[in-house]
Design a protein around this motif. Sequence first.
Motif, mmCIF file in Angstrom:
data_model
loop_
_atom_site.group_PDB
_atom_site.id
_atom_site.type_symbol
_atom_site.label_atom_id
_atom_site.label_comp_id
_atom_site.label_asym_id
_atom_site.label_seq_id
_atom_site.Cartn_x
_atom_site.Cartn_y
_atom_site.Cartn_z
ATOM 1 N N ARG A 1 -5.415 -6.469 -2.595
ATOM 2 C CA ARG A 1 -4.380 -5.510 -2.995
ATOM 3 C C ARG A 1 -3.949 -5.691 -4.440
ATOM 4 O O ARG A 1 -3.121 -4.948 -4.932
ATOM 5 C CB ARG A 1 -3.166 -5.628 -2.077
ATOM 6 N N SER B 1 -4.185 -5.369 -8.388
ATOM 7 C CA SER B 1 -4.807 -4.479 -9.362
ATOM 8 C C SER B 1 -5.668 -5.300 -10.310
ATOM 9 O O SER B 1 -5.521 -6.521 -10.391
ATOM 10 C CB SER B 1 -3.728 -3.719 -10.140
ATOM 11 N N LEU C 1 5.056 -4.938 -8.050
ATOM 12 C CA LEU C 1 4.169 -5.191 -6.914
ATOM 13 C C LEU C 1 3.072 -6.179 -7.292
ATOM 14 O O LEU C 1 2.724 -7.078 -6.498
ATOM 15 C CB LEU C 1 3.553 -3.876 -6.437
ATOM 16 N N ASP C 2 2.525 -6.063 -8.503
ATOM 17 C CA ASP C 2 1.517 -7.029 -8.948
ATOM 18 C C ASP C 2 2.108 -8.428 -9.059
ATOM 19 O O ASP C 2 1.473 -9.431 -8.677
ATOM 20 C CB ASP C 2 0.935 -6.600 -10.296
ATOM 21 N N GLN D 1 5.290 5.217 -11.814
ATOM 22 C CA GLN D 1 6.402 4.321 -12.112
ATOM 23 C C GLN D 1 5.854 2.936 -12.453
ATOM 24 O O GLN D 1 5.684 2.078 -11.592
ATOM 25 C CB GLN D 1 7.365 4.229 -10.917
ATOM 26 N N PRO D 2 5.523 2.678 -13.710
ATOM 27 C CA PRO D 2 4.934 1.384 -14.079
ATOM 28 C C PRO D 2 5.837 0.202 -13.763
ATOM 29 O O PRO D 2 5.347 -0.901 -13.525
ATOM 30 C CB PRO D 2 4.695 1.527 -15.591
ATOM 31 N N ASP E 1 0.821 -1.213 0.000
ATOM 32 C CA ASP E 1 0.000 0.000 0.000
ATOM 33 C C ASP E 1 0.854 1.261 0.000
ATOM 34 O O ASP E 1 0.619 2.181 -0.789
ATOM 35 C CB ASP E 1 -0.935 0.000 1.209
ATOM 36 N N ALA F 1 4.179 5.199 -6.169
ATOM 37 C CA ALA F 1 4.696 4.620 -7.414
ATOM 38 C C ALA F 1 3.681 4.703 -8.543
ATOM 39 O O ALA F 1 3.792 3.951 -9.519
ATOM 40 C CB ALA F 1 5.108 3.166 -7.188
ATOM 41 N N ASP F 2 2.709 5.593 -8.430
ATOM 42 C CA ASP F 2 1.664 5.646 -9.452
ATOM 43 C C ASP F 2 2.202 6.099 -10.809
ATOM 44 O O ASP F 2 1.599 5.828 -11.850
ATOM 45 C CB ASP F 2 0.530 6.564 -9.002
ATOM 46 N N ARG G 1 2.907 1.535 -3.340
ATOM 47 C CA ARG G 1 2.051 1.777 -4.506
ATOM 48 C C ARG G 1 1.539 3.220 -4.529
ATOM 49 O O ARG G 1 1.327 3.813 -5.591
ATOM 50 C CB ARG G 1 0.872 0.798 -4.500
ATOM 51 N N ALA H 1 5.035 -0.645 -10.216
ATOM 52 C CA ALA H 1 3.658 -1.142 -10.111
ATOM 53 C C ALA H 1 3.553 -2.561 -10.639
ATOM 54 O O ALA H 1 2.886 -3.418 -10.038
ATOM 55 C CB ALA H 1 2.720 -0.208 -10.871
ATOM 56 N N ARG H 2 4.210 -2.837 -11.770
ATOM 57 C CA ARG H 2 4.188 -4.209 -12.310
ATOM 58 C C ARG H 2 4.872 -5.177 -11.361
ATOM 59 O O ARG H 2 4.429 -6.329 -11.194
ATOM 60 C CB ARG H 2 4.867 -4.238 -13.683
#
Length: 401
Positions: free
Chosen positions: A392, A394, A370-371, A363-364, A354, A360-361, A357, A367-368
């Motif tokens: 959590r 996406s 974390l997914d 910074q793809p 959380d 990091a909105d 992220r 984000a990738r």
Amino acid sequence: MSRPRTMSARLAEVRESFWLVPGMFAVGAVAVAGGLSMLELQLDLPVEGILPSNPAGARSLLSSIITAMISFTALVFSITVVALQLASSQYTPRVLRTFLQDRIIQATLGTFVATFLFAMVVLAALPARDGERFPELSLAVSMSLVLASTGIFIYYLHHITTVMRVSHIIASIGAQTRRSIARLPAPDEPAAMVRGEVTQTVPAPAPGMVSNVDLPLLARLAREYDCAITVVPAPGDFVVEGAPLVRVHRVVGATDRPVPTDEASQGVTIGMERTPGQDVGFGFRQLADIAERALSPAVNDVTTAVRAVQEAHDLLRRLATRPDPVHVVRDDDSTVRVRVDGVRYDLLLAMVVDDIRLVADQQPRVARLLDAVLRDLATVALPAHRAAIACRMSPAAHSSH
């Protein structure tokens, strides 16, 4: 601020202190220098020729060693302090504790101080007049310590530049947290609840962070007063003065006897900062802080953030296969005497996923990652943790999962 008052807590505090190793070096240098100087002068040891000189020359040499070592020590460690301040401002102030507990740094300071003190004691043992015997062997040892200090200084430069690299800092945090995880109770141990009525609540004597819970001390109190004890905050939590710290429960068939407040509060150490050990969440907090600072506009270091998330991934995966930690002390008849809840897995996910992220909105890459971490955790997590992981993910991670 509440300080550790039990013997085990005091010993642990001394072992983790920065001054212990330099202090031992200093005391040892004074003792060896005094003993060796007296031994040479009293026993007339056959050491002539080891370092030929006269008292005046020896005095000049030792004075030069003392002056040089004082200046050298001050210069080296003043520069080191500045470098550590820069590192803490770039990564997180909480990593300073890692440097202060580094034994190489402590031993380097101890060697410099020992060289200075050894030369000072030998200088004091020199005779006042020429022709009298002076401690030549001690003078040779002083020169050897100078050479040793030079070698240690070269290694110290290599070591300090290594440990200040962000990859090393992150790996050290991960290793420290893995040691904390290894000390958690066995996953197959049933976490029994303390169901007796609460007969007494012990308030926190001071505000601060819960750094350690002395389970043996609390178990001894529980058996002595025939009750059960639960610790309200988990290690790593902040408590305010007067908030519930320890609750005393009635045991079936036992007579209520109040537990002394001072003795019960000794079982929970409250300090100024979080410490590793029982506080598993401390490592996750450091990794999250490093990642968040790296993603800030002032730093914009995505690679460092990725490395911090990768280290947290390994730690989260280890905990995903374990239930939330609960420390329980039982009697031989399975009567629960002490219960301490650890940090929940959901809170650890919140720290890593959380918080990171949120920054990091833009910074793809992060984000990738974390997914991908959440998808991997979902494949190994216990059913009790899967809901916290799933909420959590996406939409893209859900579809690929």
